[in-house]
Design a protein around this motif. Sequence first.
Motif, PDB file in Angstrom:
ATOM      1  N   ARG A 164       8.336  16.430 -13.753  1.00 51.74           N
ATOM      2  CA  ARG A 164       8.937  15.132 -13.475  1.00 51.74           C
ATOM      3  C   ARG A 164       8.062  14.375 -12.483  1.00 51.74           C
ATOM      4  NH1 ARG A 164      12.986  18.128 -11.234  1.00 51.74           N
ATOM      5  NH2 ARG A 164      12.837  16.693  -9.462  1.00 51.74           N
ATOM      6  N   ARG A 165       8.100  13.060 -12.569  1.00 50.74           N
ATOM      7  CA  ARG A 165       7.300  12.250 -11.645  1.00 50.74           C
ATOM      8  C   ARG A 165       7.771  12.386 -10.207  1.00 50.74           C
ATOM      9  NH1 ARG A 165       7.839   7.182 -15.662  1.00 50.74           N
ATOM     10  NH2 ARG A 165       6.310   7.846 -17.225  1.00 50.74           N
ATOM     11  N   ASP A 166       9.069  12.585 -10.004  1.00 47.48           N
ATOM     12  CA  ASP A 166       9.583  12.624  -8.635  1.00 47.48           C
ATOM     13  C   ASP A 166       9.426  13.986  -7.970  1.00 47.48           C
ATOM     14  OD1 ASP A 166      11.559  14.051  -9.985  1.00 47.48           O
ATOM     15  OD2 ASP A 166      13.230  13.045  -8.983  1.00 47.48           O
ATOM     16  N   GLN A 167       8.776  14.943  -8.649  1.00 45.78           N
ATOM     17  CA  GLN A 167       8.565  16.255  -8.058  1.00 45.78           C
ATOM     18  C   GLN A 167       7.496  16.236  -6.965  1.00 45.78           C
ATOM     19  OE1 GLN A 167       7.678  18.361 -11.678  1.00 45.78           O
ATOM     20  NE2 GLN A 167       9.701  19.334 -11.745  1.00 45.78           N
ATOM     21  N   VAL A 207       3.947  13.578  -5.340  1.00 43.49           N
ATOM     22  CA  VAL A 207       3.173  12.337  -5.431  1.00 43.49           C
ATOM     23  C   VAL A 207       2.051  12.471  -6.452  1.00 43.49           C
ATOM     24  CG1 VAL A 207       3.712  11.579  -3.097  1.00 43.49           C
ATOM     25  CG2 VAL A 207       1.738  13.055  -3.465  1.00 43.49           C
ATOM     26  N   THR A 208       1.548  13.682  -6.662  1.00 40.54           N
ATOM     27  CA  THR A 208       0.469  13.896  -7.626  1.00 40.54           C
ATOM     28  C   THR A 208       0.934  13.716  -9.065  1.00 40.54           C
ATOM     29  OG1 THR A 208       0.958  16.266  -7.519  1.00 40.54           O
ATOM     30  CG2 THR A 208      -0.839  15.446  -6.128  1.00 40.54           C
ATOM     31  N   ARG A 209       2.245  13.641  -9.270  1.00 38.10           N
ATOM     32  CA  ARG A 209       2.787  13.481 -10.619  1.00 38.10           C
ATOM     33  C   ARG A 209       3.419  12.103 -10.823  1.00 38.10           C
ATOM     34  NH1 ARG A 209       5.496  19.519 -11.735  1.00 38.10           N
ATOM     35  NH2 ARG A 209       3.494  20.640 -11.648  1.00 38.10           N
ATOM     36  N   ALA A 210       3.255  11.231  -9.849  1.00 38.91           N
ATOM     37  CA  ALA A 210       3.962   9.951  -9.853  1.00 38.91           C
ATOM     38  C   ALA A 210       3.631   9.063 -11.044  1.00 38.91           C
ATOM     39  CB  ALA A 210       3.689   9.199  -8.555  1.00 38.91           C
ATOM     40  N   ASN A 211       2.427   9.190 -11.574  1.00 38.54           N
ATOM     41  CA  ASN A 211       1.996   8.323 -12.683  1.00 38.54           C
ATOM     42  C   ASN A 211       1.902   9.066 -14.013  1.00 38.54           C
ATOM     43  OD1 ASN A 211       1.634   5.996 -10.980  1.00 38.54           O
ATOM     44  ND2 ASN A 211      -0.235   6.963 -10.218  1.00 38.54           N
ATOM     45  N   THR A 233      15.053  12.316 -13.053  1.00 40.39           N
ATOM     46  CA  THR A 233      15.111  12.626 -11.626  1.00 40.39           C
ATOM     47  C   THR A 233      15.753  13.991 -11.421  1.00 40.39           C
ATOM     48  OG1 THR A 233      17.308  11.661 -11.286  1.00 40.39           O
ATOM     49  CG2 THR A 233      15.405  10.175 -11.086  1.00 40.39           C
ATOM     50  N   ASP A 266       8.713  17.653   0.372  1.00 35.44           N
ATOM     51  CA  ASP A 266       8.434  17.504  -1.048  1.00 35.44           C
ATOM     52  C   ASP A 266       9.073  18.665  -1.797  1.00 35.44           C
ATOM     53  OD1 ASP A 266       6.680  18.110  -3.527  1.00 35.44           O
ATOM     54  OD2 ASP A 266       5.997  16.117  -2.951  1.00 35.44           O
TER      55      ASP A 266
END
Length: 244
Positions: A156-159, A161-165, A186, A226
């Motif tokens: 998930r993107r919210d896991q 910052v490296t997965r945000a995009n 989420t 995180d």
Amino acid sequence: MTTSTEPQAGNAVNFNLDELNQRFETAHPQEILAWCVENIPTGFVQTSAFNVDDVMITDILYRQLQPAQPVPVIFLDTLYHFPQTLELVAKAKELYNLDLRVYKTPEVNTREAFADRYGEALWDKDIEQFHHLTKIEPLNRGLDELNTVAWITGRRRDQAVTRANMPVFELDKQQRLKVNPLAAWTRKQTWDYVAKHKMIYNPLHDQGYPSIGDEPITTPVADGEDERAGRWRGSGKTECGIHI
């Protein structure tokens, strides 16, 4: 790359990623997985560490969608999983009648055998080599043996910052389709699904472990940290190498 959204069966390069990502950006994970099941009749697999997001995907595939051809679930037995993780794997295999495919480092079957061959606490001496032996090589072997066209992750993107995009659909280095059905999901939505469907999950999630990896290198996460802060704490790593 072709402009058609619908691929020819078994050929990942025929996917139009831009079109797919635009189409499914706000879709429910079940809708994304349903499209995959319909359009990728063979060579479609799930990779799972049996974290809560992974089990949610399995629940959708095996209890909600129930495709005629069950989706194989690849589990990497690193030999260093928590006992609770292995108990969950066994429970899920029975509950869902999983087509479970277990891969591990060749020729070693215990932690003791691994240490004898590669050294004690290899993760402390060479974390990259440890992950190559226990995760990257077994995963690549599994994907190859299953003639994988597309594979599912539970990211998930919210896991982090490296997965945000992270997109919903992407290609891996071998040009296989990589599907991230929870990309826009989420943590709260995942746990809402767990409650609604009375889904099984790892009890360590209730003990301060939002993300669960290998026992020697996974620690609880404090409030405000995180979600993946407990993985490889102090090493500076953010990924094991599978998703880089």
